[in-house]
Design an enzyme around this catalytic site. Structure first.
Site, PDB file in Angstrom:
ATOM      1  N   LYS A   1       0.831  -1.202   0.000  1.00 57.99           N
ATOM      2  CA  LYS A   1       0.000   0.000   0.000  1.00 57.99           C
ATOM      3  C   LYS A   1       0.871   1.261   0.000  1.00 57.99           C
ATOM      4  O   LYS A   1       2.089   1.178   0.220  1.00 57.99           O
ATOM      5  CB  LYS A   1      -0.924  -0.028   1.216  1.00 57.99           C
ATOM      6  CG  LYS A   1      -1.904  -1.201   1.197  1.00 57.99           C
ATOM      7  CD  LYS A   1      -2.736  -1.207   2.472  1.00 57.99           C
ATOM      8  CE  LYS A   1      -3.654  -2.398   2.554  1.00 57.99           C
ATOM      9  NZ  LYS A   1      -4.451  -2.385   3.799  1.00 57.99           N
TER      10      LYS A   1
ATOM     11  N   PHE B   1     -16.210   2.354   6.800  1.00 56.31           N
ATOM     12  CA  PHE B   1     -14.802   2.614   6.497  1.00 56.31           C
ATOM     13  C   PHE B   1     -14.471   2.516   5.009  1.00 56.31           C
ATOM     14  O   PHE B   1     -13.323   2.734   4.612  1.00 56.31           O
ATOM     15  CB  PHE B   1     -13.891   1.678   7.307  1.00 56.31           C
ATOM     16  CG  PHE B   1     -14.192   0.211   7.136  1.00 56.31           C
ATOM     17  CD1 PHE B   1     -13.681  -0.493   6.059  1.00 56.31           C
ATOM     18  CD2 PHE B   1     -14.971  -0.466   8.067  1.00 56.31           C
ATOM     19  CE1 PHE B   1     -13.943  -1.849   5.902  1.00 56.31           C
ATOM     20  CE2 PHE B   1     -15.238  -1.820   7.929  1.00 56.31           C
ATOM     21  CZ  PHE B   1     -14.728  -2.511   6.834  1.00 56.31           C
TER      22      PHE B   1
ATOM     23  N   ARG C   1      -0.451 -14.858   4.000  1.00 56.89           N
ATOM     24  CA  ARG C   1      -1.200 -14.214   5.085  1.00 56.89           C
ATOM     25  C   ARG C   1      -0.444 -14.329   6.418  1.00 56.89           C
ATOM     26  O   ARG C   1      -0.434 -13.386   7.206  1.00 56.89           O
ATOM     27  CB  ARG C   1      -2.587 -14.831   5.220  1.00 56.89           C
ATOM     28  CG  ARG C   1      -3.489 -14.638   4.029  1.00 56.89           C
ATOM     29  CD  ARG C   1      -4.002 -13.248   3.888  1.00 56.89           C
ATOM     30  NE  ARG C   1      -4.898 -12.918   4.986  1.00 56.89           N
ATOM     31  CZ  ARG C   1      -5.610 -11.818   5.050  1.00 56.89           C
ATOM     32  NH1 ARG C   1      -5.529 -10.920   4.083  1.00 56.89           N
ATOM     33  NH2 ARG C   1      -6.395 -11.580   6.075  1.00 56.89           N
TER      34      ARG C   1
ATOM     35  N   THR D   1      -4.541  -8.146  10.678  1.00 56.21           N
ATOM     36  CA  THR D   1      -4.963  -6.878  10.070  1.00 56.21           C
ATOM     37  C   THR D   1      -4.547  -5.685  10.924  1.00 56.21           C
ATOM     38  O   THR D   1      -4.045  -4.690  10.410  1.00 56.21           O
ATOM     39  CB  THR D   1      -6.488  -6.865   9.854  1.00 56.21           C
ATOM     40  OG1 THR D   1      -6.827  -7.971   9.010  1.00 56.21           O
ATOM     41  CG2 THR D   1      -6.950  -5.583   9.195  1.00 56.21           C
TER      42      THR D   1
ATOM     43  N   ARG E   1       3.486  -6.825   9.276  1.00 55.76           N
ATOM     44  CA  ARG E   1       2.760  -5.826  10.070  1.00 55.76           C
ATOM     45  C   ARG E   1       3.273  -5.761  11.505  1.00 55.76           C
ATOM     46  O   ARG E   1       3.297  -4.685  12.105  1.00 55.76           O
ATOM     47  CB  ARG E   1       1.267  -6.113  10.040  1.00 55.76           C
ATOM     48  CG  ARG E   1       0.661  -5.839   8.669  1.00 55.76           C
ATOM     49  CD  ARG E   1      -0.801  -6.192   8.628  1.00 55.76           C
ATOM     50  NE  ARG E   1      -1.393  -5.882   7.332  1.00 55.76           N
ATOM     51  CZ  ARG E   1      -2.490  -6.464   6.874  1.00 55.76           C
ATOM     52  NH1 ARG E   1      -3.116  -7.391   7.585  1.00 55.76           N
ATOM     53  NH2 ARG E   1      -2.974  -6.117   5.696  1.00 55.76           N
TER      54      ARG E   1
ATOM     55  N   ASN F   1      -1.625  -0.200   7.377  1.00 63.68           N
ATOM     56  CA  ASN F   1      -1.070  -1.520   7.717  1.00 63.68           C
ATOM     57  C   ASN F   1      -0.213  -2.137   6.612  1.00 63.68           C
ATOM     58  O   ASN F   1      -0.031  -3.329   6.542  1.00 63.68           O
ATOM     59  CB  ASN F   1      -2.159  -2.471   8.199  1.00 63.68           C
ATOM     60  CG  ASN F   1      -3.193  -2.780   7.148  1.00 63.68           C
ATOM     61  OD1 ASN F   1      -3.062  -2.391   5.988  1.00 63.68           O
ATOM     62  ND2 ASN F   1      -4.235  -3.490   7.533  1.00 63.68           N
TER      63      ASN F   1
ATOM     64  N   HIS G   1      -1.621  -5.509   1.529  1.00 70.22           N
ATOM     65  CA  HIS G   1      -2.847  -6.292   1.356  1.00 70.22           C
ATOM     66  C   HIS G   1      -2.450  -7.659   0.820  1.00 70.22           C
ATOM     67  O   HIS G   1      -1.565  -7.764  -0.029  1.00 70.22           O
ATOM     68  CB  HIS G   1      -3.787  -5.623   0.348  1.00 70.22           C
ATOM     69  CG  HIS G   1      -4.870  -6.550  -0.117  1.00 70.22           C
ATOM     70  ND1 HIS G   1      -6.013  -6.772   0.614  1.00 70.22           N
ATOM     71  CD2 HIS G   1      -4.954  -7.354  -1.212  1.00 70.22           C
ATOM     72  CE1 HIS G   1      -6.760  -7.666  -0.021  1.00 70.22           C
ATOM     73  NE2 HIS G   1      -6.144  -8.033  -1.131  1.00 70.22           N
TER      74      HIS G   1
END
EC number: 2.7.4.6
Length: 149
Positions: free
Chosen positions: A9, A57, A85, A91, A102, A112, A115
């Protein structure tokens, strides 16, 4: 072989974490088959986050992912969706284990860093949304035989 979609991101790109993130997946033995740096259009962002359209959101997700460059990637390997993952972490970065992306680099749930597709079916949808088939390389690294039986 299974494929997954990952996107670094804007916060991860701005913080210079792209190389570190790619290195973690390469070190695990996964194969990078698609990679591009892009500014995400509002249309693509709304399609990508479509399942959250009615949630409060949603507009914040769209605004953030379109706020700067994103590095979109497709990775291939045995069990890559679940493994990716685990490498990413929870998350909410504050709940992520040390050693995850993260957990090591994130602080705020709204920033964070990365994705990752949450299921094989989601990965297929996201890959086709973000990449044309001709943008994906069909190749096998020579070390594949050293990773898989």
């Amino acid at each position: 072989m299974e494929r997954t979609f990952l996107a670094v991101k804007p916060d991860g790109v701005q913080r210079g974490l792209v190389g570190e993130i790619i290195s973690r997946y390469e070190a695990k033995g996964f194969t990078l088959v698609g990679l591009k740096l892009m500014v995400v259009s509002r249309e693509l962002a709304e399609q990508h986050y479509g399942e959250h359209k009615e949630k409060p959101f949603f507009s914040g997700l769209v605004d953030f992912i379109t706020s700067g460059p994103v590095v979109a990637m497709v990775w291939e390997g045995k069990g890559v969706v679940a493994a990716a993952r685990k490498i990413i972490g929870a998350t909410n970065p504050l709940g992520s284990e040390p050693g995850t992306i993260r957990g090591d680099f994130g602080i705020d749930i709204g920033r964070n860093i990365i994705h990752g597709s949450d299921a094989v079916e989601t990965a297929q949808r996201e890959i086709s949304l973000w990449f044309k088939s001709e943008e994906l390389a069909d190749w096998s690294p020579t070390l594949t035989s050293w990773i898989y039986e």
